[in-house]
Design a protein around this motif. Structure first.
Motif, PDB file in Angstrom:
ATOM      1  N   ILE A 125      14.772  23.837  53.755  1.00  0.00           N
ATOM      2  CA  ILE A 125      14.216  24.637  52.663  1.00  0.00           C
ATOM      3  C   ILE A 125      12.868  25.234  53.072  1.00  0.00           C
ATOM      4  O   ILE A 125      12.583  26.403  52.821  1.00  0.00           O
ATOM      5  N   ILE A 126      12.037  24.425  53.749  1.00  0.00           N
ATOM      6  CA  ILE A 126      10.719  24.929  54.154  1.00  0.00           C
ATOM      7  C   ILE A 126      10.873  26.002  55.243  1.00  0.00           C
ATOM      8  O   ILE A 126      10.237  27.046  55.199  1.00  0.00           O
ATOM      9  N   ALA A 127      11.772  25.768  56.195  1.00  0.00           N
ATOM     10  CA  ALA A 127      11.930  26.731  57.293  1.00  0.00           C
ATOM     11  C   ALA A 127      12.552  28.038  56.808  1.00  0.00           C
ATOM     12  O   ALA A 127      12.112  29.126  57.170  1.00  0.00           O
ATOM     13  N   ARG A 128      13.580  27.920  55.950  1.00  0.00           N
ATOM     14  CA  ARG A 128      14.321  29.136  55.580  1.00  0.00           C
ATOM     15  C   ARG A 128      13.958  29.657  54.201  1.00  0.00           C
ATOM     16  O   ARG A 128      14.394  30.729  53.806  1.00  0.00           O
ATOM     17  N   GLY A 129      13.226  28.884  53.434  1.00  0.00           N
ATOM     18  CA  GLY A 129      12.779  29.345  52.117  1.00  0.00           C
ATOM     19  C   GLY A 129      13.689  28.898  50.989  1.00  0.00           C
ATOM     20  O   GLY A 129      14.889  28.709  51.176  1.00  0.00           O
ATOM     21  N   ALA A 130      13.090  28.756  49.809  1.00  0.00           N
ATOM     22  CA  ALA A 130      13.848  28.325  48.637  1.00  0.00           C
ATOM     23  C   ALA A 130      14.927  29.341  48.271  1.00  0.00           C
ATOM     24  O   ALA A 130      16.002  28.985  47.792  1.00  0.00           O
ATOM     25  N   ASP A 131      14.634  30.623  48.517  1.00  0.00           N
ATOM     26  CA  ASP A 131      15.622  31.659  48.147  1.00  0.00           C
ATOM     27  C   ASP A 131      16.891  31.544  48.976  1.00  0.00           C
ATOM     28  O   ASP A 131      17.991  31.805  48.491  1.00  0.00           O
ATOM     29  N   TRP A 132      16.706  31.172  50.233  1.00  0.00           N
ATOM     30  CA  TRP A 132      17.893  30.938  51.074  1.00  0.00           C
ATOM     31  C   TRP A 132      18.713  29.786  50.485  1.00  0.00           C
ATOM     32  O   TRP A 132      19.916  29.879  50.326  1.00  0.00           O
ATOM     33  N   PHE A 133      18.021  28.708  50.104  1.00  0.00           N
ATOM     34  CA  PHE A 133      18.705  27.502  49.627  1.00  0.00           C
ATOM     35  C   PHE A 133      19.447  27.756  48.322  1.00  0.00           C
ATOM     36  O   PHE A 133      20.579  27.296  48.128  1.00  0.00           O
ATOM     37  N   THR A 134      18.807  28.510  47.426  1.00  0.00           N
ATOM     38  CA  THR A 134      19.401  28.675  46.092  1.00  0.00           C
ATOM     39  C   THR A 134      20.587  29.636  46.075  1.00  0.00           C
ATOM     40  O   THR A 134      21.276  29.748  45.066  1.00  0.00           O
ATOM     41  N   GLN A 135      20.823  30.332  47.185  1.00  0.00           N
ATOM     42  CA  GLN A 135      22.016  31.206  47.168  1.00  0.00           C
ATOM     43  C   GLN A 135      23.312  30.398  47.270  1.00  0.00           C
ATOM     44  O   GLN A 135      24.397  30.921  47.029  1.00  0.00           O
ATOM     45  N   PHE A 136      23.181  29.118  47.628  1.00  0.00           N
ATOM     46  CA  PHE A 136      24.376  28.266  47.685  1.00  0.00           C
ATOM     47  C   PHE A 136      24.407  27.384  46.457  1.00  0.00           C
ATOM     48  O   PHE A 136      23.367  26.921  45.991  1.00  0.00           O
ATOM     49  N   GLY A 137      25.586  27.140  45.953  1.00  0.00           N
ATOM     50  CA  GLY A 137      25.713  26.190  44.854  1.00  0.00           C
ATOM     51  C   GLY A 137      25.868  26.857  43.500  1.00  0.00           C
ATOM     52  O   GLY A 137      26.089  28.054  43.394  1.00  0.00           O
ATOM     53  N   THR A 138      25.745  26.025  42.467  1.00  0.00           N
ATOM     54  CA  THR A 138      25.921  26.497  41.098  1.00  0.00           C
ATOM     55  C   THR A 138      24.554  26.679  40.450  1.00  0.00           C
ATOM     56  O   THR A 138      23.530  26.441  41.072  1.00  0.00           O
ATOM     57  N   GLU A 139      24.564  27.039  39.182  1.00  0.00           N
ATOM     58  CA  GLU A 139      23.302  27.322  38.506  1.00  0.00           C
ATOM     59  C   GLU A 139      22.380  26.098  38.534  1.00  0.00           C
ATOM     60  O   GLU A 139      21.186  26.210  38.788  1.00  0.00           O
ATOM     61  N   LYS A 140      22.965  24.949  38.249  1.00  0.00           N
ATOM     62  CA  LYS A 140      22.107  23.767  38.145  1.00  0.00           C
ATOM     63  C   LYS A 140      22.181  22.824  39.344  1.00  0.00           C
ATOM     64  O   LYS A 140      21.402  21.892  39.440  1.00  0.00           O
ATOM     65  N   SER A 141      23.126  23.049  40.227  1.00  0.00           N
ATOM     66  CA  SER A 141      23.212  22.232  41.441  1.00  0.00           C
ATOM     67  C   SER A 141      23.189  23.175  42.636  1.00  0.00           C
ATOM     68  O   SER A 141      24.160  23.872  42.896  1.00  0.00           O
ATOM     69  N   LYS A 142      22.052  23.181  43.325  1.00  0.00           N
ATOM     70  CA  LYS A 142      21.887  24.142  44.425  1.00  0.00           C
ATOM     71  C   LYS A 142      22.175  23.494  45.774  1.00  0.00           C
ATOM     72  O   LYS A 142      22.090  22.280  45.926  1.00  0.00           O
TER      73      LYS A 142
ATOM     74  N   ASP B 156      26.022  17.868  37.000  1.00  0.00           N
ATOM     75  CA  ASP B 156      26.300  17.805  35.567  1.00  0.00           C
ATOM     76  C   ASP B 156      27.798  17.875  35.282  1.00  0.00           C
ATOM     77  O   ASP B 156      28.285  17.251  34.347  1.00  0.00           O
ATOM     78  N   GLU B 157      28.503  18.638  36.114  1.00  0.00           N
ATOM     79  CA  GLU B 157      29.943  18.790  35.909  1.00  0.00           C
ATOM     80  C   GLU B 157      30.633  17.425  36.046  1.00  0.00           C
ATOM     81  O   GLU B 157      31.509  17.086  35.252  1.00  0.00           O
ATOM     82  N   LEU B 158      30.234  16.662  37.060  1.00  0.00           N
ATOM     83  CA  LEU B 158      30.870  15.357  37.275  1.00  0.00           C
ATOM     84  C   LEU B 158      30.482  14.377  36.173  1.00  0.00           C
ATOM     85  O   LEU B 158      31.306  13.587  35.712  1.00  0.00           O
ATOM     86  N   SER B 159      29.229  14.413  35.731  1.00  0.00           N
ATOM     87  CA  SER B 159      28.809  13.515  34.659  1.00  0.00           C
ATOM     88  C   SER B 159      29.576  13.821  33.384  1.00  0.00           C
ATOM     89  O   SER B 159      29.948  12.916  32.634  1.00  0.00           O
ATOM     90  N   LYS B 160      29.799  15.091  33.146  1.00  0.00           N
ATOM     91  CA  LYS B 160      30.483  15.510  31.921  1.00  0.00           C
ATOM     92  C   LYS B 160      31.886  14.905  31.799  1.00  0.00           C
ATOM     93  O   LYS B 160      32.338  14.614  30.711  1.00  0.00           O
ATOM     94  N   VAL B 161      32.558  14.718  32.915  1.00  0.00           N
ATOM     95  CA  VAL B 161      33.908  14.172  32.840  1.00  0.00           C
ATOM     96  C   VAL B 161      33.927  12.648  33.005  1.00  0.00           C
ATOM     97  O   VAL B 161      34.971  12.045  33.215  1.00  0.00           O
ATOM     98  N   GLY B 162      32.747  12.028  32.913  1.00  0.00           N
ATOM     99  CA  GLY B 162      32.703  10.564  32.916  1.00  0.00           C
ATOM    100  C   GLY B 162      32.555   9.944  34.295  1.00  0.00           C
ATOM    101  O   GLY B 162      32.662   8.741  34.454  1.00  0.00           O
ATOM    102  N   SER B 163      32.299  10.788  35.313  1.00  0.00           N
ATOM    103  CA  SER B 163      32.051  10.236  36.640  1.00  0.00           C
ATOM    104  C   SER B 163      30.628  10.612  37.020  1.00  0.00           C
ATOM    105  O   SER B 163      29.803  10.872  36.146  1.00  0.00           O
ATOM    106  N   MET B 164      30.313  10.619  38.274  1.00  0.00           N
ATOM    107  CA  MET B 164      29.013  11.114  38.702  1.00  0.00           C
ATOM    108  C   MET B 164      29.067  11.521  40.160  1.00  0.00           C
ATOM    109  O   MET B 164      30.010  11.211  40.872  1.00  0.00           O
ATOM    110  N   MET B 165      28.011  12.273  40.578  1.00  0.00           N
ATOM    111  CA  MET B 165      27.939  12.691  41.974  1.00  0.00           C
ATOM    112  C   MET B 165      27.685  11.474  42.861  1.00  0.00           C
ATOM    113  O   MET B 165      28.264  11.331  43.916  1.00  0.00           O
TER     114      MET B 165
END
Lengths: 642, 194
Positions: A352-369, A436-445
């Motif tokens: 994240i530090i080398a490539r920047g937060a913007d690079w990191f946030t392009q992967f993943g979902t809204e709440k799980s990057k 959050d998706e996994l918690s919602k269905v009664g499991s977890m990451m």
């Protein structure tokens, strides 16, 4: 090795390393992760070194034992650079052929390349194999290219440039801001926002603060952190030092379990090398920042992965959780602000530090990057470690990357999140994986373990298995966890043995509810999850066990009987010869019959009965048909009548 | 020390910073049951019988009152349907081990706990740790401790230390909520020749 005193010197050393390493020079990379070592990688490495020497190629061809490649199912994995030819399940006796044919003759050894089990389609490069093709390996990708015992290998790939950037080009607050902006969430369990945790500690009063790596991975079947720490220890160290800078901590701890000897070994070497180069110690890279790391070896208690128990253990006391009404980020080790993140979380920090937060946030979902590493185990074709962007569906992970279920069996459920997680049924395979998706269905990451189950898996027995694990691993301090688990395990064991009673489900639910409310730590509060999630999605299996004394998956020993269908048995004697308790009555041309009172239900007859007959079956919830009379057992074979 | 104002069961409480909810409740005569708590010892938070509901910032949580620090405007409820249920099940779980404990019996009556809910496994110990902690914190002898973990956790005297210290002390016996049966037994066992 020279001490590096500035970013300029770092860049100069990095270039020097790069220029010495001829990129075009062929190199044999052999996975030396724990999985491949167990399947003989050390012998393969030795064979390559000897053979290359024998054929007079030592000057031209390099050999390297690397970190885990992830495709543990088909290990030992060997990759030949620069062509990136990938050979699987390589044995020492294959080595001379590989050296002569591929290294010398540039010819591919067909039998060692990947072949799809269903279609037979072949792929000779790692990047073409479906298992790898469908992943995005930001964190474990480098494992393949570096020798974990060599800091130079890590530096050649840009290692420690993120540290240099953080210390010399950014303020601590800017580093913290970048991590907050990246929305990185903890990869060890709860998914707490890393930046917020860091900020809480940074703002907490006190001059002495700590940053800690949680490498006490203990979920059954999970080994993500192990492979990162074994395969790329410097990435974790670099992340930790950056975290120390951002938080204002001069002391780091790595809490690593003693059962990970290779991880401990590689980590110790990494700390030594990083200290020699000056990435640890006084005045790092001339920035004025001092930082040191102490390794604390855990003695193998699952509960020590829980943050407050881990910190109590670092203090030298018995690893028992303590209440966290005040966050450990404010009052942790010796009551000082302490940031605890797991291995994978720390390994994401340099990226994240080398490539920047913007690079990191392009992967993943809204709440799980970003990406997440999962370990795929259980009833799956491609057992191994996979890294995919958050938001990838369970279906893609299990079928595209994991290659589906072996033996033509049907998928039943996937258990995620370890003993605190839950089982997710087939109807939810299109769920996008995220905290959050996994918690919602009664499991977890959780930390990323995925245990795949097929139709032969009994879900009540799965719940029983996890409660059994927890009965051993609970620290035993508080009543709702210690006693709740004990009673739940008793009831579940009874159910799987056909001794279930009406009211058992309600009793279990009440025990689960009270543990969920009242247990001292998160481990205890989530301990009932394996039961709750299997009840939620597979209630009918519980009811069948209790009411009909039937195990629908035909798995619980006490509830099944083996039976030979007299119409299908061809009296081949395969089963009767192999039955360890002589429970099969039969002989040449005599239809075999299982004597139920002698049968120990080991399942050997079921496994060895030739599939063209398929005469042995399992019966549950119904009486076994009486044995056919002696005179009806004789088989007269047509060919012999002539 | 700054004064902190909040309510317990709708009664106003004045407490000082650093106090726990249990201490504050005691100061105004509100009774919260405890089993592992002792005024002379550090709070332990193991029996969970003292759990109460607290409301802060619109959020309700269930916490151990022996450990939870007081804070301004806290709303504490010491009884509710959920709290009573938690206490009942915890008592039932402990009764499986210590069916003859007077303290548990009284609590069982108050919360309607079924003595026979769970199969009996009399070990007489509910792992409150009073003996272990008293010996460590007050007597500074550490003559007994917990061994093993999870469902197999039990108290154990260290024979050598116990032989030197225990016969003339036995102060921990008085603290035991299950009538000291377990401590006496384990001590005798530790001291008997193999």
């Amino acid at each position: 090795m020279p001490r590096i005193n500035s970013p300029g010197e770092l860049e100069a050393v990095r270039r020097e390393i790069e220029s010495q390493a001829d990129r075009a020079k062929p190199c044999v990379l052999i996975c030396a992760g724990s999985g491949c070592i167990a399947s003989g990688a050390a012998e393969v490495i030795a064979a390559f070194r000897a053979e290359i020497e024998n054929q007079g190629l030592a000057v031209d061809i390099g050999t390297k034992g690397t970190g885990c490649h992830g495709f543990c199912e088909r290990g030992p994995v060997v990759v030949l650079y620069p062509e990136e030819i990938c050979y699987l399940q390589v044995k020492p006796e294959d080595v001379p052929e590989i050296v002569s044919k591929t290294l010398k003759g540039k010819e591919i050894v067909e039998r060692l390349v990947y072949a799809d089990r269903a279609t037979g389609e072949k792929a000779s490069r790692e990047s073409e194999i479906p298992f790898y093709k469908n992943q995005q390996r930001h964190v474990i990708g480098s494992n393949v290219r570096i020798d974990p015992k060599s800091i130079e290998d890590y530096m050649a790939l840009g290692g420690y440039t993120a540290l240099s950037k953080a210390l010399c080009d950014m303020t601590a607050v800017e580093v913290l801001g970048e991590i907050k902006k990246s929305n990185l969430r903890g990869r060890g369990g709860g998914g707490f926002p890393t930046g917020r945790k860091w900020e809480e500690s940074r703002n907490a009063p006190g001059d002495i603060k700590y940053v800690i790596v949680n490498a006490d991975e203990g979920d059954p079947g999970a080994y993500m952190d192990r492979s990162v720490l074994e395969g790329n220890p410097h990435s974790v160290l670099e992340g930790l030092i950056i975290g120390g800078w951002a938080v204002g901590a001069c002391q780091g701890f790595v809490y690593v379990r003693q059962e990970y000897p290779l991880a401990v070994e590689n980590l110790m070497i990494a700390i030594e090398q990083a200290t020699e180069y000056g990435f640890l110690g006084q005045n790092i890279l001339g920035s004025g920042f001092d930082f040191k790391v102490t390794v604390h070896r855990g003695a193998g208690a699952f509960v020590c992965g829980e943050s407050s128990a881990l910190m109590t253990a670092i203090e030298g006391k018995a690893g028992e959780p303590r209440p966290k009404y005040i966050h450990t980020a404010i009052k942790g080790v010796w009551d000082r602000p302490s940031v605890l993140n797991n291995v994978e979380t720390w390994a994401n920090v340099p990226l994240i530090i080398a490539r920047g937060a913007d690079w990191f946030t392009q992967f993943g979902t809204e709440k799980s990057k970003g990406t997440k590493i999962f370990s795929l185990v259980g009833k799956i074709n491609n057992t191994g470690l996979v890294e995919v962007p958050m938001g990838t569906t369970l279906r893609d992970i299990i079928f595209k990357v994991g290659g589906g279920i072996p033996g033509g069996r049907k998928f039943k459920a996937v258990q995620t999140g370890g003993p605190s997680g839950g089982c997710i049924p087939e109807s939810m395979l299109d769920l996008e994986v995220g905290f959050d998706e996994l918690s919602k269905v009664g499991s977890m990451m959780g930390s990323g373990g995925m245990i795949i189950m097929d139709e032969d898996t009994c879900m009540v027995d799965v719940a029983r298995y996890f409660l059994d694990f927890l009965a051993d691993e609970s620290c035993g301090k508080c009543v709702p966890c210690r006693e709740g688990i004990r009673q739940m395990l008793k009831i579940l064991t009874n159910i799987t043995q056909g001794k279930g009673k009406e009211g058992d489900i309600e009793r279990l639910e009440e025990l689960a509810e009270v543990a969920g409310y009242a247990a001292l730590c998160a481990l205890g509060r989530t301990a009932p999850n394996p039961f709750l999630s299997t009840l939620k999605y597979f209630r009918e299996e519980y009811e069948a066990h209790i009411r009909d004394k039937k195990c629908p998956a035909l798995s619980c020993k006490e509830l099944i009987a083996y039976y030979i269908d007299p119409n299908k048995c061809r009296a081949c004697m395969t089963c009767s010869k192999q039955c360890p308790s002589n429970a099969i009555d039969g002989g040449k041309n005599r239809i075999h019959v299982i004597e139920q009172d002698k049968c120990t239900k080991c399942g050997t007859c079921f496994e060895v009965c030739p599939s063209r007959f398929g005469a042995v079956t399992k019966i549950s919830g119904a009486p076994v048909p009486p044995p056919i009379p002696e005179e009806a057992r004789i088989i007269t074979r047509e060919s012999k009548q002539k | 020390m700054s004064e902190i104002l909040f309510t317990i069961d709708a009664k106003e409480v004045k407490a000082t910073e650093g106090m726990t909810v249990l201490e504050a409740a005691k100061s105004i005569g509100v009774f919260i049951p405890t089993l592992c708590h002792h005024e002379k010892l550090e709070p332990y938070g193991a029996c969970r019988i003292c759990m109460v509901e607290v409301e802060t910032g619109g959020r309700t949580r269930i916490v151990a009152s022996c450990l939870y620090p007081v804070e301004p405007n806290l709303v504490v409820r010491t009884r509710s349907q959920t709290i009573d249920k938690i206490r009942r099940v915890l008592i039932e779980e402990m009764l499986a081990h210590a069916p003859d404990s007077v303290q548990l019996d009284e609590l069982a009556k108050e919360y309607g706990a079924d003595r026979d809910r769970f199969e009996k496994e009399p070990s007489f110990c509910i792992h409150c740790g009073l003996c272990v902690r008293y010996c460590a914190e007050i007597k500074k002898k550490n003559a007994l401790g917990f061994i093993d973990r999870g469902a197999r956790r039990e108290i154990s005297f260290i024979p050598k230390l116990a032989a030197e210290e225990c016969w003339n002390c036995k102060e921990c016996f008085e603290l035991c909520p299950t009538s000291a049966l377990q401590a006496a037994y384990v001590l005798a066992q530790a001291l008997s020749p193999v």
